[in-house]
Design a protein around this motif. Structure first.
Motif, PDB file in Angstrom:
ATOM      1  N   GLY A  76       0.784  -1.214   0.000  1.00 22.49           N
ATOM      2  CA  GLY A  76       0.000   0.000   0.000  1.00 22.49           C
ATOM      3  C   GLY A  76       0.821   1.270   0.000  1.00 22.49           C
ATOM      4  N   MET A  77       2.128   1.160   0.168  1.00 26.20           N
ATOM      5  CA  MET A  77       2.960   2.367   0.090  1.00 26.20           C
ATOM      6  C   MET A  77       2.940   2.927  -1.324  1.00 26.20           C
ATOM      7  SD  MET A  77       6.468   1.809   2.298  1.00 26.20           S
ATOM      8  CE  MET A  77       7.013   3.455   1.786  1.00 26.20           C
ATOM      9  N   PRO A  78       2.946   4.209  -1.493  1.00 28.54           N
ATOM     10  CA  PRO A  78       3.019   4.790  -2.843  1.00 28.54           C
ATOM     11  C   PRO A  78       4.273   4.298  -3.571  1.00 28.54           C
ATOM     12  CG  PRO A  78       2.467   6.472  -1.229  1.00 28.54           C
ATOM     13  CD  PRO A  78       2.831   5.256  -0.449  1.00 28.54           C
ATOM     14  N   GLY A  79       4.064   3.810  -4.768  1.00 32.40           N
ATOM     15  CA  GLY A  79       5.182   3.302  -5.554  1.00 32.40           C
ATOM     16  C   GLY A  79       5.374   1.809  -5.453  1.00 32.40           C
ATOM     17  N   VAL A  80       4.685   1.131  -4.507  1.00 39.39           N
ATOM     18  CA  VAL A  80       4.804  -0.321  -4.345  1.00 39.39           C
ATOM     19  C   VAL A  80       3.621  -0.996  -5.022  1.00 39.39           C
ATOM     20  CG1 VAL A  80       4.861  -2.250  -2.724  1.00 39.39           C
ATOM     21  CG2 VAL A  80       6.102  -0.143  -2.198  1.00 39.39           C
ATOM     22  N   GLU A  81       3.896  -1.856  -6.000  1.00 41.80           N
ATOM     23  CA  GLU A  81       2.827  -2.578  -6.690  1.00 41.80           C
ATOM     24  C   GLU A  81       2.381  -3.791  -5.879  1.00 41.80           C
ATOM     25  OE1 GLU A  81       1.852  -4.755 -10.976  1.00 41.80           O
ATOM     26  OE2 GLU A  81       3.874  -4.011 -10.548  1.00 41.80           O
ATOM     27  N   VAL A  82       3.318  -4.634  -5.464  1.00 43.83           N
ATOM     28  CA  VAL A  82       2.982  -5.845  -4.725  1.00 43.83           C
ATOM     29  C   VAL A  82       4.202  -6.293  -3.939  1.00 43.83           C
ATOM     30  CG1 VAL A  82       3.656  -7.439  -6.586  1.00 43.83           C
ATOM     31  CG2 VAL A  82       1.937  -8.162  -4.917  1.00 43.83           C
ATOM     32  N   VAL A  83       3.948  -6.970  -2.816  1.00 45.17           N
ATOM     33  CA  VAL A  83       5.006  -7.596  -2.021  1.00 45.17           C
ATOM     34  C   VAL A  83       4.828  -9.100  -2.155  1.00 45.17           C
ATOM     35  CG1 VAL A  83       6.049  -7.840   0.264  1.00 45.17           C
ATOM     36  CG2 VAL A  83       5.031  -5.652  -0.414  1.00 45.17           C
ATOM     37  N   SER A  84       5.838  -9.775  -2.673  1.00 43.54           N
ATOM     38  CA  SER A  84       5.741 -11.198  -2.984  1.00 43.54           C
ATOM     39  C   SER A  84       6.681 -11.997  -2.093  1.00 43.54           C
ATOM     40  CB  SER A  84       6.093 -11.447  -4.461  1.00 43.54           C
ATOM     41  OG  SER A  84       6.116 -12.828  -4.745  1.00 43.54           O
ATOM     42  N   ASP A  85       6.171 -13.112  -1.593  1.00 40.23           N
ATOM     43  CA  ASP A  85       6.963 -14.014  -0.748  1.00 40.23           C
ATOM     44  C   ASP A  85       7.322 -15.252  -1.563  1.00 40.23           C
ATOM     45  OD1 ASP A  85       8.180 -15.392   1.268  1.00 40.23           O
ATOM     46  OD2 ASP A  85       6.344 -15.881   2.344  1.00 40.23           O
ATOM     47  N   GLN A  86       8.606 -15.532  -1.719  1.00 44.69           N
ATOM     48  CA  GLN A  86       9.041 -16.695  -2.490  1.00 44.69           C
ATOM     49  C   GLN A  86       8.636 -18.014  -1.847  1.00 44.69           C
ATOM     50  OE1 GLN A  86      13.261 -16.262  -3.001  1.00 44.69           O
ATOM     51  NE2 GLN A  86      13.051 -14.866  -4.733  1.00 44.69           N
ATOM     52  N   ARG A  87       8.313 -17.978  -0.552  1.00 45.30           N
ATOM     53  CA  ARG A  87       7.915 -19.220   0.114  1.00 45.30           C
ATOM     54  C   ARG A  87       6.651 -19.806  -0.498  1.00 45.30           C
ATOM     55  NH1 ARG A  87       7.088 -19.580   6.076  1.00 45.30           N
ATOM     56  NH2 ARG A  87       5.806 -17.750   5.724  1.00 45.30           N
ATOM     57  N   GLU A  88       5.792 -18.958  -1.076  1.00 43.98           N
ATOM     58  CA  GLU A  88       4.570 -19.468  -1.687  1.00 43.98           C
ATOM     59  C   GLU A  88       4.899 -20.428  -2.827  1.00 43.98           C
ATOM     60  OE1 GLU A  88       2.393 -16.053  -2.873  1.00 43.98           O
ATOM     61  OE2 GLU A  88       2.037 -15.337  -0.827  1.00 43.98           O
ATOM     62  N   LEU A  89       5.922 -20.086  -3.629  1.00 44.49           N
ATOM     63  CA  LEU A  89       6.344 -20.974  -4.705  1.00 44.49           C
ATOM     64  C   LEU A  89       6.944 -22.260  -4.147  1.00 44.49           C
ATOM     65  CD1 LEU A  89       8.013 -18.347  -7.077  1.00 44.49           C
ATOM     66  CD2 LEU A  89       5.706 -19.297  -7.240  1.00 44.49           C
ATOM     67  N   LEU A  90       7.734 -22.121  -3.076  1.00 47.04           N
ATOM     68  CA  LEU A  90       8.349 -23.300  -2.483  1.00 47.04           C
ATOM     69  C   LEU A  90       7.304 -24.223  -1.872  1.00 47.04           C
ATOM     70  CD1 LEU A  90      11.460 -21.704  -0.725  1.00 47.04           C
ATOM     71  CD2 LEU A  90      11.403 -22.993  -2.864  1.00 47.04           C
ATOM     72  N   GLU A  91       6.276 -23.635  -1.245  1.00 43.72           N
ATOM     73  CA  GLU A  91       5.227 -24.463  -0.644  1.00 43.72           C
ATOM     74  C   GLU A  91       4.524 -25.296  -1.705  1.00 43.72           C
ATOM     75  OE1 GLU A  91       4.611 -25.147   2.316  1.00 43.72           O
ATOM     76  OE2 GLU A  91       5.817 -23.664   3.378  1.00 43.72           O
ATOM     77  N   THR A  92       4.329 -24.728  -2.897  1.00 47.49           N
ATOM     78  CA  THR A  92       3.716 -25.491  -3.991  1.00 47.49           C
ATOM     79  C   THR A  92       4.597 -26.672  -4.373  1.00 47.49           C
ATOM     80  OG1 THR A  92       2.682 -23.479  -4.841  1.00 47.49           O
ATOM     81  CG2 THR A  92       2.840 -25.355  -6.344  1.00 47.49           C
ATOM     82  N   LEU A  93       5.904 -26.429  -4.469  1.00 50.88           N
ATOM     83  CA  LEU A  93       6.832 -27.507  -4.795  1.00 50.88           C
ATOM     84  C   LEU A  93       6.827 -28.582  -3.722  1.00 50.88           C
ATOM     85  CD1 LEU A  93       9.168 -28.742  -6.427  1.00 50.88           C
ATOM     86  CD2 LEU A  93      10.727 -27.225  -5.173  1.00 50.88           C
ATOM     87  N   PHE A  94       6.864 -28.162  -2.464  1.00 51.01           N
ATOM     88  CA  PHE A  94       6.881 -29.136  -1.377  1.00 51.01           C
ATOM     89  C   PHE A  94       5.569 -29.924  -1.311  1.00 51.01           C
ATOM     90  CE2 PHE A  94       9.952 -26.065   0.876  1.00 51.01           C
ATOM     91  CZ  PHE A  94      11.028 -26.641   0.214  1.00 51.01           C
ATOM     92  N   THR A  95       4.465 -29.265  -1.646  1.00 54.80           N
ATOM     93  CA  THR A  95       3.179 -29.965  -1.674  1.00 54.80           C
ATOM     94  C   THR A  95       3.182 -31.067  -2.722  1.00 54.80           C
ATOM     95  OG1 THR A  95       1.997 -27.988  -0.914  1.00 54.80           O
ATOM     96  CG2 THR A  95       0.698 -29.689  -2.015  1.00 54.80           C
ATOM     97  N   LEU A  96       3.705 -30.757  -3.900  1.00 55.34           N
ATOM     98  CA  LEU A  96       3.798 -31.773  -4.952  1.00 55.34           C
ATOM     99  C   LEU A  96       4.689 -32.933  -4.528  1.00 55.34           C
ATOM    100  CD1 LEU A  96       4.105 -29.497  -8.122  1.00 55.34           C
ATOM    101  CD2 LEU A  96       2.101 -30.784  -7.364  1.00 55.34           C
ATOM    102  N   MET A  97       5.795 -32.625  -3.875  1.00 57.81           N
ATOM    103  CA  MET A  97       6.694 -33.678  -3.411  1.00 57.81           C
ATOM    104  C   MET A  97       6.036 -34.520  -2.320  1.00 57.81           C
ATOM    105  SD  MET A  97      10.376 -31.686  -3.391  1.00 57.81           S
ATOM    106  CE  MET A  97      11.300 -33.167  -2.977  1.00 57.81           C
ATOM    107  N   ASN A  98       5.247 -33.880  -1.462  1.00 56.20           N
ATOM    108  CA  ASN A  98       4.529 -34.641  -0.434  1.00 56.20           C
ATOM    109  C   ASN A  98       3.486 -35.562  -1.052  1.00 56.20           C
ATOM    110  OD1 ASN A  98       5.616 -33.944   2.141  1.00 56.20           O
ATOM    111  ND2 ASN A  98       4.735 -31.907   1.944  1.00 56.20           N
ATOM    112  N   ILE A  99       2.813 -35.072  -2.102  1.00 54.13           N
ATOM    113  CA  ILE A  99       1.832 -35.915  -2.800  1.00 54.13           C
ATOM    114  C   ILE A  99       2.532 -37.135  -3.413  1.00 54.13           C
ATOM    115  CG2 ILE A  99       0.277 -36.009  -4.790  1.00 54.13           C
ATOM    116  CD1 ILE A  99      -0.444 -33.089  -4.225  1.00 54.13           C
TER     117      ILE A  99
END
Length: 304
Positions: free
Chosen positions: A154-177
Motif C-alpha cells: 500500500g505504500m506509494p510506488g509499491v505494486e505488490v510484495v511477494s513471498d518466495q515461500r509461496e512458490l516453495l510451498e507449492t513444490l513441497f506440496t507436490l513432493m509430499n503428494i
C-alpha cells in the motif's frame, strides 16, 4: 545340533518352494523400494526446507507505467517514492525483521529474465520498461513475512510484495503428494508380500506334513517344529529388504547425490549417507511382516 537341524529344514523348505520364495523376494523388494523412495522424498523435502527457507527473499515490486494496483494510480514509481521505500528498509523498525536487501533495476531484471529464458523467443520481445524494479529483501526470520508485507503493502510506488515461500510451498506440496503415492503403492505391495509369505509357508507346511508328524511323535517341541517355517519366510523377506536397501542407497548416492547435484549445484540435495537412515527401517519392516505373517499362518495350518 539343534541349530544345524533348523537351518537344514529351513533351506530344504526354500529348495522345495523356490519359485514361491523368489516371488516373495521380488515383491518384498519392490514394495520396500517404494517405502525407501517415500523416505528419500521426505528427507529431501526436509533438506530443501532447511536449505531454501534460510535463503528465501521477499520481493517488493515497484510500480511501472502499466501497473494496475491502487498504489500505482499515479503511474511509475518516482525517485521520491523509491527513496522513501529504501529509507523504511533502513529504519530501525524494519531492521528488526530485515537481514539485508538489494535493489534490482529494470535493466538488471531484464538481464536476469534473458538469462533464465535464453532458450525462449520471449527473451527477444520483452523490454526493460515492461519489467518492474524491485527490492530483494532477505528476512532474519522467514516466518515473519506478514509483518514485512503489512509494512510495505500500500505504500506509494509499491505494486505488490511477494513471498518466495509461496512458490516453495507449492513444490513441497507436490513432493509430499508423490511421497504419499509411493507409500500407498508400497502398502498395496506389502499386502501382496504378506499373502505370498503366507502361501509359501502354507505350501511348505503341507509338503512336509509327514516330517512334522514324525517330529510330533518323537516329542519335538512346538518351537522346534515351527521355527524352520518361520525362518523360511524371514530369510526370503530379508533378502528382498537387502535388495531394496541397495536400490535405495544407489538412488540417493548416484542419482540424487551425484547427477542432480551436478545439474543443480545451487540446491541442497541428500546423499547416500542420508539413505543409511532408512535402511534399518526397511530391514525391520521386512522382519516384522514376515514373522507376523508366518506365525499367523503356522497357527492355522500347522497344528502342533
Amino acid at each position: 545340533m539343534r541349530l544345524a537341524f533348523i537351518l537344514g529344514e529351513t533351506f530344504s523348505g526354500i529348495r522345495r518352494n523356490l519359485s514361491m520364495v523368489v516371488s516373495v523376494i521380488l515383491v518384498t523388494f519392490i514394495s520396500l523400494s517404494f517405502v525407501g523412495t517415500a523416505g528419500l522424498l521426505q528427507l529431501q523435502i526436509n533438506q530443501m526446507k532447511g536449505y531454501w527457507y534460510d535463503r528465501v527473499e521477499v520481493a517488493i515490486f515497484l510500480c511501472t507505467e502499466t501497473s494496475g494496483a491502487a498504489s500505482c494510480a499515479a503511474g511509475a514509481v518516482t525517485d521520491e517514492q523509491r527513496t522513501a521505500i529504501q529509507d523504511l528498509l533502513d529504519s530501525p523498525t524494519a531492521s528488526a525483521y530485515v537481514d539485508s536487501y538489494e535493489y534490482e533495476s529494470q535493466e538488471m531484471a531484464l538481464d536476469i529474465f534473458r538469462e533464465q529464458f535464453s532458450n525462449s523467443t520471449m527473451s527477444d520481445t520483452v523490454t526493460a520498461e515492461q519489467l518492474p524494479e524491485s527490492f530483494r529483501v532477505a528476512l532474519i526470520n522467514p516466518e515473519q513475512y506478514e509483518v514485512v508485507n503489512e509494512m510495505f503493502s500500500g505504500m506509494p510506488g509499491v505494486e505488490v510484495v511477494s513471498d518466495q515461500r509461496e512458490l516453495l510451498e507449492t513444490l513441497f506440496t507436490l513432493m509430499n503428494i508423490a511421497s504419499v503415492v509411493a507409500v500407498a503403492v508400497a502398502i498395496v505391495m506389502l499386502v501382496c508380500a504378506i499373502l505370498l509369505i503366507a502361501t509359501t509357508i502354507r505350501l511348505s507346511a503341507f509338503s512336509r506334513r509327514r516330517e512334522t508328524g514324525i517330529m510330533r511323535l518323537v516329542g519335538a517341541s512346538k518351537t522346534m517344529i515351527q521355527l524352520p517355517f518361520l525362518a523360511e519366510g524371514v530369510i526370503a523377506a530379508l533378502i528382498g529388504a537387502a535388495m531394496a536397501s541397495v536400490a535405495t542407497w544407489a538412488v540417493a548416492h548416484f542419482f540424487v547425490g551425484d547427477w542432480l547435484t551436478q545439474q543443480y549445484p545451487g540446491t541442497g540435495f541428500i546423499s547416500g549417507v542420508d539413505a543409511l537412515l532408512i535402511i534399518p527401517l526397511l530391514l525391520i519392516i521386512a522382519v516384522v511382516l514376515a514373522a507376523v505373517s508366518s506365525m499367523l499362518t503356522l497357527r492355522r495350518y500347522l497344528r502342533v
